[in-house]
Design an enzyme around this catalytic site. Sequence first.
Site, PDB file in Angstrom:
ATOM      1  N   HIS A 136      70.437  46.471   1.230  1.00  0.00           N
ATOM      2  CA  HIS A 136      69.625  45.264   1.365  1.00  0.00           C
ATOM      3  C   HIS A 136      68.178  45.469   0.906  1.00  0.00           C
ATOM      4  O   HIS A 136      67.618  44.664   0.172  1.00  0.00           O
ATOM      5  CB  HIS A 136      69.590  44.792   2.823  1.00  0.00           C
ATOM      6  CG  HIS A 136      70.947  44.673   3.453  1.00  0.00           C
ATOM      7  ND1 HIS A 136      72.047  44.224   2.769  1.00  0.00           N
ATOM      8  CD2 HIS A 136      71.386  44.925   4.712  1.00  0.00           C
ATOM      9  CE1 HIS A 136      73.094  44.200   3.586  1.00  0.00           C
ATOM     10  NE2 HIS A 136      72.721  44.630   4.769  1.00  0.00           N
ATOM     11  N   ASP A 191      76.274  41.861  -0.952  1.00  0.00           N
ATOM     12  CA  ASP A 191      75.082  42.299  -0.235  1.00  0.00           C
ATOM     13  C   ASP A 191      74.491  41.015   0.314  1.00  0.00           C
ATOM     14  O   ASP A 191      73.886  40.231  -0.427  1.00  0.00           O
ATOM     15  CB  ASP A 191      74.090  42.986  -1.179  1.00  0.00           C
ATOM     16  CG  ASP A 191      72.938  43.589  -0.400  1.00  0.00           C
ATOM     17  OD1 ASP A 191      72.374  42.870   0.453  1.00  0.00           O
ATOM     18  OD2 ASP A 191      72.614  44.761  -0.605  1.00  0.00           O
ATOM     19  N   HIS A 192      74.699  40.762   1.602  1.00  0.00           N
ATOM     20  CA  HIS A 192      74.402  39.409   2.087  1.00  0.00           C
ATOM     21  C   HIS A 192      72.915  39.077   2.010  1.00  0.00           C
ATOM     22  O   HIS A 192      72.542  37.910   2.037  1.00  0.00           O
ATOM     23  CB  HIS A 192      74.995  39.162   3.478  1.00  0.00           C
ATOM     24  CG  HIS A 192      74.232  39.768   4.606  1.00  0.00           C
ATOM     25  ND1 HIS A 192      74.346  41.082   4.960  1.00  0.00           N
ATOM     26  CD2 HIS A 192      73.349  39.226   5.477  1.00  0.00           C
ATOM     27  CE1 HIS A 192      73.556  41.320   5.995  1.00  0.00           C
ATOM     28  NE2 HIS A 192      72.929  40.219   6.336  1.00  0.00           N
TER      29      HIS A 192
HETATM   30  C1  BG6 Z   1      73.999  44.608   8.271  1.00  0.00           C
HETATM   31  C2  BG6 Z   1      73.729  45.898   8.986  1.00  0.00           C
HETATM   32  O1  BG6 Z   1      74.370  44.848   6.933  1.00  0.00           O
HETATM   33  O2  BG6 Z   1      72.838  43.802   8.279  1.00  0.00           O
HETATM   34  C3  BG6 Z   1      73.251  45.633  10.402  1.00  0.00           C
HETATM   35  O3  BG6 Z   1      74.915  46.686   9.016  1.00  0.00           O
HETATM   36  C4  BG6 Z   1      72.077  44.706  10.392  1.00  0.00           C
HETATM   37  O4  BG6 Z   1      72.907  46.857  11.053  1.00  0.00           O
HETATM   38  C5  BG6 Z   1      72.394  43.460   9.577  1.00  0.00           C
HETATM   39  O5  BG6 Z   1      71.764  44.360  11.732  1.00  0.00           O
HETATM   40  C6  BG6 Z   1      71.180  42.589   9.449  1.00  0.00           C
HETATM   41  O6  BG6 Z   1      71.515  41.374   8.852  1.00  0.00           O
HETATM   42  P1  BG6 Z   1      70.650  40.082   9.138  1.00  0.00           P
HETATM   43  O7  BG6 Z   1      71.199  39.079   8.197  1.00  0.00           O
HETATM   44  O8  BG6 Z   1      70.859  39.735  10.579  1.00  0.00           O
HETATM   45  O9  BG6 Z   1      69.243  40.453   8.870  1.00  0.00           O
END
Ligand code: BG6
Length: 510
Positions: A257, A193-194
């Site tokens: 997230h 989960d980044h």
């Molecule tokens: C991803 C989603 O997991 O996270 C995308 O699938 C989203 O829809 C993205 O835009 C957002 O990541 P970050 O790091 O740019 O906020």
Amino acid sequence: MNPFREDLVARNQPEPCTIVIFGATGDLTHRKLVPALYNLAIDGELPAGTRIIGFARRDKSDDEFRAGLEGINRAVSRNGHDGSVWDPFVRDVSYHCSEFTDADGYARLADRLDELDRSHGGRGNRLFYIASAPEFFDVILENLKKSGLNRAPEGCWARVIVEKPFGTDLATARHLNRVVNATFDERDTYRIDHYLGKETAQNLMVLRFANAIFEPLWNSRSISHIQITCAENLGMEGGRGGYYDKSGALRDMVQNHLLQLLSLVAMEPPTDLSADGVRDEKVKIIRSLRPWDTPEKVAENVVRAQYTAGHVDGAPVPGYRGEDRVPDDSDTESYVALRVLIDTWRWNGVPFYIRMGKRLPKKSTEISIHFKEAPGVLFSALPGGLPGGNVLVIRIQPDEGISLRMVSKIPGTSLRLETVKMDFHYATSFGKASPEAYERLLIDAMAGDATLFARRDEVEEAWQFIDHIENAWHAPADQRPPMAEFTAGSWGPKEADDLIARDGHAWRRL
Ligand code: BG6
């Protein structure tokens, strides 16, 4: 004070390994994974002897694969592109062409890995990164098992990182968990989960538990409510509409997230910093979410919406239903706002509001803690009254930092009040950019530290909460809560403002 513990280290040592990326021709590999590994190499953090094999269906030579990676790395790399680091880095990157379904492709991969270990003195550690389209997750795992690649030689390890989406509901997530755990032990499974790799998300535990001043206030006695906002200005660029329309904002961002951020904000202090110590506390929060398990409760506590044509960053943009690969009668939300209650002693009666939307005015993710107002006995009778209460804002991105709003006297000979901000910016305080989330997470997987990865029960509990809402949205048409609308480039639908206004609050203006 606790005695010094030798087993506690700032970070476990990452070990060299061969990283096999399934779905190597995709966007994630090109834009995130390889640039993350390259930036680790620039910072001298990538263990010497780390090798990368891209596994995908398209016919390509090693050189073609490397050239494609280089083109994109030049455009996206956080530290720029330096040939003197890239050239030796990319020499250890190669391509393996195979269908995901072809058992023979995995047997050839096993031979290749053994051969690389023999010729380059590798230790036999393997990190499998499943970044393919989700319909191949099962078959990749099954083939890793059949080929024996899931078992590491004595003294080495074999780990798997599974990208999102981890299922599309509780049943599919459970199924995937069964397949994963039939192939790899839970302790070798890293569900990514980044958001957990983002610097400010990691700092949440430090802010709460390394400072003595916040924790006594972190409960229903002092906090009136908490908001979590994730705004994006992007829409469905790059053909994303096809995937997105099957998912929607709730599954795409909230299930993973934003519930992860919520659990970090709301959890009890863990007994130690071990992966399970932390995850034990996070999962309790997700388990304590009051379920919105009837269409009435969903209608009362959740707003879903789509954007209509408008302007973002000064340019005209189509409405959600007019986006590439989105059906013109789509019933998928590009925006969601929720009121969430956590049934624990600490949070009794404190609403949490979560909102997430595409095509809002700007990209910004933040958590704001709204404290109760001071008793008005002294100042509320003044002209202008008390100008609002204390708000602690944790900016996840961009401009990572933390600010505290408080009431102050306006300088001068009369007594007038205004709110002011104490502000901390990572960029100025630490003078260097934070690593990308994927850098941190890849290093952690190489070091065997799963703290910043979702555990099986966390994922399943989160789906359980989300499924109730999805079920209401997919009820027969006459029972479904309505789909609201807002103009692209505005801050979301009126219905979301009404949702929070019913409790006497308002969304923070970002
Ligand atoms: C991803 C989603 O997991 O996270 C995308 O699938 C989203 O829809 C993205 O835009 C957002 O990541 P970050 O790091 O740019 O906020």
